[in-house]
Every structure is written in C-alpha cells, then in structure tokens.
Design a protein around this motif. Structure first.
Motif, PDB file in Angstrom:
ATOM      1  N   PHE A 150      15.968 -31.938  46.680  1.00 48.74           N
ATOM      2  CA  PHE A 150      14.959 -32.126  45.647  1.00 48.74           C
ATOM      3  C   PHE A 150      14.225 -33.462  45.832  1.00 48.74           C
ATOM      4  N   LYS A 151      14.928 -34.487  46.292  1.00 54.94           N
ATOM      5  CA  LYS A 151      14.309 -35.809  46.456  1.00 54.94           C
ATOM      6  C   LYS A 151      13.244 -35.819  47.546  1.00 54.94           C
ATOM      7  N   VAL A 152      13.432 -35.054  48.603  1.00 51.83           N
ATOM      8  CA  VAL A 152      12.505 -35.088  49.742  1.00 51.83           C
ATOM      9  C   VAL A 152      11.394 -34.052  49.624  1.00 51.83           C
ATOM     10  N   MET A 153      11.378 -33.297  48.571  1.00 53.41           N
ATOM     11  CA  MET A 153      10.302 -32.319  48.395  1.00 53.41           C
ATOM     12  C   MET A 153       8.966 -33.044  48.238  1.00 53.41           C
ATOM     13  N   PRO A 154       7.919 -32.629  48.953  1.00 52.58           N
ATOM     14  CA  PRO A 154       6.607 -33.294  48.849  1.00 52.58           C
ATOM     15  C   PRO A 154       5.940 -32.988  47.503  1.00 52.58           C
ATOM     16  N   ASP A 155       5.083 -33.899  47.085  1.00 50.35           N
ATOM     17  CA  ASP A 155       4.324 -33.691  45.858  1.00 50.35           C
ATOM     18  C   ASP A 155       3.369 -32.512  46.027  1.00 50.35           C
ATOM     19  N   TYR A 156       3.241 -31.746  44.946  1.00 52.83           N
ATOM     20  CA  TYR A 156       2.325 -30.599  44.966  1.00 52.83           C
ATOM     21  C   TYR A 156       1.770 -30.409  43.562  1.00 52.83           C
ATOM     22  N   PRO A 157       0.469 -30.157  43.413  1.00 54.35           N
ATOM     23  CA  PRO A 157      -0.118 -30.003  42.068  1.00 54.35           C
ATOM     24  C   PRO A 157       0.577 -28.906  41.268  1.00 54.35           C
ATOM     25  N   GLY A 158       1.013 -29.257  40.059  1.00 56.89           N
ATOM     26  CA  GLY A 158       1.673 -28.298  39.188  1.00 56.89           C
ATOM     27  C   GLY A 158       3.164 -28.177  39.402  1.00 56.89           C
ATOM     28  N   LEU A 159       3.701 -28.858  40.420  1.00 61.06           N
ATOM     29  CA  LEU A 159       5.134 -28.794  40.711  1.00 61.06           C
ATOM     30  C   LEU A 159       5.786 -30.117  40.342  1.00 61.06           C
ATOM     31  N   TRP A 160       6.805 -30.069  39.506  1.00 56.34           N
ATOM     32  CA  TRP A 160       7.489 -31.277  39.056  1.00 56.34           C
ATOM     33  C   TRP A 160       8.304 -31.865  40.205  1.00 56.34           C
ATOM     34  N   HIS A 161       8.165 -33.185  40.418  1.00 56.72           N
ATOM     35  CA  HIS A 161       8.885 -33.842  41.500  1.00 56.72           C
ATOM     36  C   HIS A 161      10.048 -34.648  40.932  1.00 56.72           C
ATOM     37  N   PHE A 162      11.261 -34.287  41.320  1.00 58.73           N
ATOM     38  CA  PHE A 162      12.464 -34.984  40.860  1.00 58.73           C
ATOM     39  C   PHE A 162      12.809 -36.056  41.892  1.00 58.73           C
TER      40      PHE A 162
END
Length: 258
Positions: free
Chosen positions: A230-242
């Motif tokens: 979850f930490k390394v997931m890239p930012d994406y519009p509409g997607l919550w970044h933990f």
C-alpha cells in the motif's frame, strides 16, 4: 409524529408531480410507491452520547420527516435481553408510525384509486437486519436452507410458531430474532426483503473488502508485506493513498473504505 397518509396526499398534490403522472397513467388511477429511510445518528461526540433516530418518507419527489424513533440505551434490561428488547421496541414503534398505511393500501375506492405501497427501505446494513428481524451475522435476504429469496409469509409463519412455543429449525438456521410482531407484517402487498436497497459502505467497502479480503490477505502475506504494498502504490486521481499503510488506521470512515 406525522400521519404518513397525510404526507402522501401532500406529495401527490404537488403540481409538478400531478402534471407528470397525468401523462403516464389513465385519469384517476395511480400507485404511490412508498420509500422509507432511517439512520440512527450520533448528535455529539464531545458532550455525552446523544443520538437521534429520524424516519423519512418519500414517494420519489420530495422527502418528508414523519417521526423520531426511540434512541435510548435501554439500561433497564440485562445484557442478555438488551438486544431483543431493542428489536421489539423498534418494530412496535414502526407499527404505530405506519398504521395508517395498512388501511390506505387496502382501500379500493372508486373515487381516488391511489394505493400507497411500501416499495423500498433505505438503511445501512445493521438497520436492515433490525427491520428483517435477523442477526447481523446472517444474510437478511436469502434463506440459507432453500437458497431462495426469503418470503415474508414464510418468515411470519416461523415467528408465529416460535411465539407458540415451537422450535422450527428455520428459526436458528436463518438467524431470526424473537420479534413476533414485525411492523411490515400487515402492510398490504409489501415484500420487505425485496424492498431493501444495497448498502455499499457496510456490504461492499467494509463487508467484502475490509472484513474479508484484507483479513485473508493478512493471513497469506503478513502485516509487513501488506503495508509495504500500500505504501508504494503510486498516486492516482480518486484513489486514496495510504502513505503509512492501512494497519495504522485507527478509525475507518467512508473515505478510507472506498
């Protein structure tokens, strides 16, 4: 508390509604599909734990408040009887609130052929279980023995047998509670199990994802591996970044679930 039949008369009397229905239906004939909505709401988190339980009614154009349901703690009951007392109190109050709909839904007047019928009930999953007279760890729409949609008449028959001292196997298998007079029992042409609308928060975002998929993945890969993904997931519009993972989240709200 307001009379639901009088509220329906006010809604149908709305000129915009009348003009629309006049084009769709023969003169003088209509069905008023009743949509009920309730949500027990906490009023304050800083001074006490006051809560309110409003009930709303609409026929699709304008929503009206028709009454408040009791939101007390029921401390006079023991811990074993507390839950069942809450179920019975809810259904008793709802029966009083919706009593005018019973006669109105059966009226076959030749002057004004308007039949108010319960079509939908909007509530979160815990309140849906309360309405369906079943426990929250059970499916409120399907009979797990027959794998068929629950039938109101069959459910009423099971509850009546339980009331008379019998012990039908369907009572425990379907997770029913001893509510012998559900408020929807006498509402004409109403199928409460078909009336429930989906609850995305409790049934999908929290139910399927957090309560099931997350727990399964944690057992498979472990906490550290889960958080690192979850930490390394890239930012994406509409997607919550933990940024700190999901295991450090103490309170899950609708935004986090989605």
């Amino acid at each position: 508390m307001r009379d639901p039949v009088e509220c329906i008369k006010d809604l149908i009397g709305n000129p915009l509604f009348c003009d629309h229905m006049q084009k769709l239906l023969p003169k003088g004939a209509t069905i008023a599909p009743i949509i009920l909505a309730s949500n027990k709401t906490c009023l304050s988190q800083f001074r006490g734990d006051k809560s309110a339980w409003p009930m709303y009614l609409t026929i699709g154009n304008i929503s009206l408040y028709i009454g408040y349901l009791p939101a007390g703690k029921l401390d006079c009951f023991t811990s074993d009887a507390h839950s069942l007392a809450g179920y019975r109190l809810f259904h008793h109050c709802m029966s009083l609130l919706l009593e005018p709909l019973v006669a109105a839904g059966q009226n076959d007047s030749l002057i004004h052929q308007v039949f108010p019928i319960l079509a939908a009930y909007v509530a979160n999953f815990p309140e849906q279980c309360l309405v369906a007279c079943c426990k929250e760890n059970q499916c409120l729409k399907w009979d797990l023995l027959t794998l068929l949609m629950r039938d109101p008449e069959v459910t009423k028959d099971i509850l009546e047998k339980r009331k008379n001292g019998q012990h039908p196997i369907q009572f425990d298998n379907n997770g029913l509670c001893s509510v012998f007079n559900p408020f929807w029992a006498n509402l004409p042409h109403a199928d409460i199990f078909l009336a429930f609308t989906p609850d995305l928060l409790h049934q999908v975002h929290k139910g399927v994802f957090k309560d099931h998929l997350v727990k399964w993945c944690l057992e498979i890969v472990g906490e550290d591996e889960m958080d690192s993904h979850f930490k390394v997931m890239p930012d994406y519009p509409g997607l919550w970044h933990f940024k700190k993972g999901i295991l450090t989240v103490r309170q899950w709200m609708g935004t986090e679930h989605k």
